[in-house]
Scaffold this active site. Sequence first.
Site, short mmCIF file in Angstrom:
data_model
loop_
_atom_site.label_atom_id
_atom_site.label_comp_id
_atom_site.label_asym_id
_atom_site.label_seq_id
_atom_site.Cartn_x
_atom_site.Cartn_y
_atom_site.Cartn_z
N HIS A 86 0.85 -1.27 0.01
CA HIS A 86 -0.05 -0.07 -0.18
C HIS A 86 0.79 1.34 -0.08
O HIS A 86 0.59 2.21 0.75
CB HIS A 86 -0.95 0.12 1.11
CG HIS A 86 -1.85 -1.23 1.19
ND1 HIS A 86 -3.10 -1.08 0.60
CD2 HIS A 86 -1.81 -2.45 1.92
CE1 HIS A 86 -3.76 -2.41 0.78
NE2 HIS A 86 -3.24 -3.06 1.27
N ASN A 160 -9.98 -3.51 1.89
CA ASN A 160 -9.88 -3.41 0.37
C ASN A 160 -10.89 -3.42 -0.57
O ASN A 160 -12.12 -3.15 -0.04
CB ASN A 160 -9.06 -4.72 0.21
CG ASN A 160 -7.82 -4.89 0.72
OD1 ASN A 160 -6.88 -4.02 0.83
ND2 ASN A 160 -7.35 -6.19 1.03
N HIS A 351 -4.27 1.01 11.74
CA HIS A 351 -4.42 -0.25 12.40
C HIS A 351 -5.79 -0.86 12.94
O HIS A 351 -6.49 -0.19 13.46
CB HIS A 351 -3.37 0.01 13.86
CG HIS A 351 -3.42 -1.04 14.83
ND1 HIS A 351 -3.26 -2.40 14.38
CD2 HIS A 351 -3.59 -1.04 16.04
CE1 HIS A 351 -3.02 -3.03 15.55
NE2 HIS A 351 -3.27 -2.51 16.42
N TYR A 374 0.56 -4.21 11.64
CA TYR A 374 0.24 -2.79 11.42
C TYR A 374 0.95 -1.93 12.39
O TYR A 374 1.56 -1.02 12.03
CB TYR A 374 -1.03 -2.58 11.31
CG TYR A 374 -1.89 -2.66 9.90
CD1 TYR A 374 -2.19 -1.75 9.23
CD2 TYR A 374 -2.07 -4.00 9.49
CE1 TYR A 374 -2.75 -1.84 7.88
CE2 TYR A 374 -2.68 -4.37 8.24
CZ TYR A 374 -3.19 -3.30 7.53
OH TYR A 374 -3.66 -3.52 6.34
#
Length: 735
Positions: A86, A160, A351, A374
């Site tokens: 990402h 996503n 997160h 994360y």
Amino acid sequence: MSNNDRKNKGEMSSRNVDENSKNKQLEEFREDPTDQFLTTDQGVRVNHVDDSLKAGSRGPTLMEDFLFRERMTHLDHESIPERVVHARGSGAHGFFQPYDDSMKEFTKAKFLTTPDVKTPVFVRFSTVVGSRGSADTVRDVRGFATKFYTEEGNYDLVGNNIPVFFIHDSIKFPDLVHAIKPMPDNEMPQASAAHDTFWDFASLMPETTHMLLWVLSDRAIPRSFRMMEGFGVHTFRFINAAGKATFVKFHWRPLLGTHSLVWDEAQKLNGKDPDWLRRDLWEAIDMGDHVEFELAVQLVPEEDELKYNFDLLDSTKIIPEELVPLRPIGKMTLNRNPDNFFAETEQVAFHPGNLVPGIDVTNDPLLQGRLFSYVDTQLNRFNSANFAEIPINRPVVPVHNQQGAGFMRQTINKGKVNYWPNSLGEGNPKLATEEEGAFVHHQEKVEGHKIRARSESFKDHFSQATLFWNSITEPEKKHLVEAIHFELGKVETIAIRERMVANFYKVSPELAQRAAEGLGIEVRQDIEVESTGNYESDKAAGKISKGKSVKESPAVSMEIGKKETAKTRKVAILLEDGFNYDEVMAVKQALQNEGAQAKIVSKVFKKLKSTSGEEIEVDKSHVTTGSIMFDAVYVPGGMASVEAMKKQGEALHFLNEAFKHCKTIGASREGVDLINATSLTGVHVAEEATADIVSEKGVVTARAAASIEDFATSFVAAIKKHRHWEREEKAMVPA
């Protein structure tokens, strides 16, 4: 409640406590350089920054030049490590507002149950595989991460644009990322899965099959971030005030509908404008076309956990909407672009463990691993545990903790006490009870042996991939097969191609055969790929195997039930000197009435003169744009204009290419002659003698006797169809 009722209820809210709270907080950190003097980092004004301090005009730079050292040191240290995945993202600010308080039955999260509060949000859209410098329109999953700055602290919904994932367990995530990233020996290809290492991994991991079909579909090349669905991927829990839990899946649904590019279009955009998606998002918000998504949920009572023929904790599976319908609960509006890309879009840190009371995680083994990774990746990027104090990450509510040290610490803690329990600080900051708003984990009884294994209920790798294939339309199937031909056509190892096609055979013999025909291989049913996981039989697996299922789910198709709207669609009007001004103005007005945007495209930038003497500015030249940047094309009348364009290869190519990509094409009066001069085949256009408007396969034409207003109505109606896939059956266009 209808969509209009929900919308009206949201807009009629009387309370607006939180909408501007994040904006006000960020104002403390914004700087407007208007009428300000340039200074050093210490606030000392500067009068010269073009030359370093030297011993003579041609002498060496002096060590005492603190201004040079300060400026250069900043440049040398301005970057932070890019995200492992990402890395390339685009962000926007906005707010979320629930339609009503109906979710109180399921969750005590206030931002989801208080309709008169607008919760500020920041959303980051992203590609996954490519580096920060890669192109926007590659075939890839798109990240859709939302940070809610709620009254109870920050909540992050990190998802996503595809509702499932490649793997069951996060322990395989390093292997997945290593395989899909550029190959380690030559760092190629960039931002692409079309290479041996990824498909070697995928072919040996049958659990990837369902996700692969989504990635090979047009979902992986969205037309716009504004026209892209979002999913929480995992199953989470809602917890209500009584402590009762309900399983929940999150869905973001774009109010403009879900639409894609075509592959040829996406590849050309990579060269013409590699920033296509981020530019589209920025310009839409900048023009006032605010981006809207509806938040919907699927709710499953805890007692129904084992009711279906798939495991709710398996992130490679969806809950078909035919089994659990979506419940719309609110709307998100993105209405402001960032002021500084680095400070906001690049430094925002998400997160999935940023939770608020009323929302909790489940035992999904992929989600459990993300709860670690994360935070860990942010520590690597920021080199500090204090990244939550950066303005874009800071909650709108007060933060009280005892973590007073570390790089980038922004808060100045007073007093002697930085521990708990304490008496010197009179027990402050004190602990809260659940009634006072403290987050309390859902109490779930868990027991079992320590074992590296997963439930047998995770072992079905193909049935939902089959469901996906059965649910999409023929044009979508055609595009998916063509994507296989491209991706696996780049794979040099024949055994990998054969292994992958053998997996496709388990999804659908038709899919396997169509895939094999473009790869120069035979379908081999004798290749058996064993699941790599260590699966253990349990009671849950036995119950799930007998649960509810469906063979098809039309909701996974972008074409079935698509929204017909022309709002924010971009239309190119091809012109040269000698065009019909009244026709251009009538069509532009019709497009504007529908919320569409018209741009004048010509050979060069200049003012064009109409047959009646009016002038119009050119917005784009053929060098700077192309049909790939528009959703439709219109050619108005005007003999001189049309005759000039007949001699322009760019204008003819513009129409040919738009036709190849199944976009709406319109032409009125002499403009029809330009269509006749192209290579468009298989459609009829208006003849000289007819007064009728002819609309066939998305090509709308009208001659002199037809009303331009009626033509504009037919043209806009064709644009609302978005694409005209019937052209793909026979069309042979050189573009």
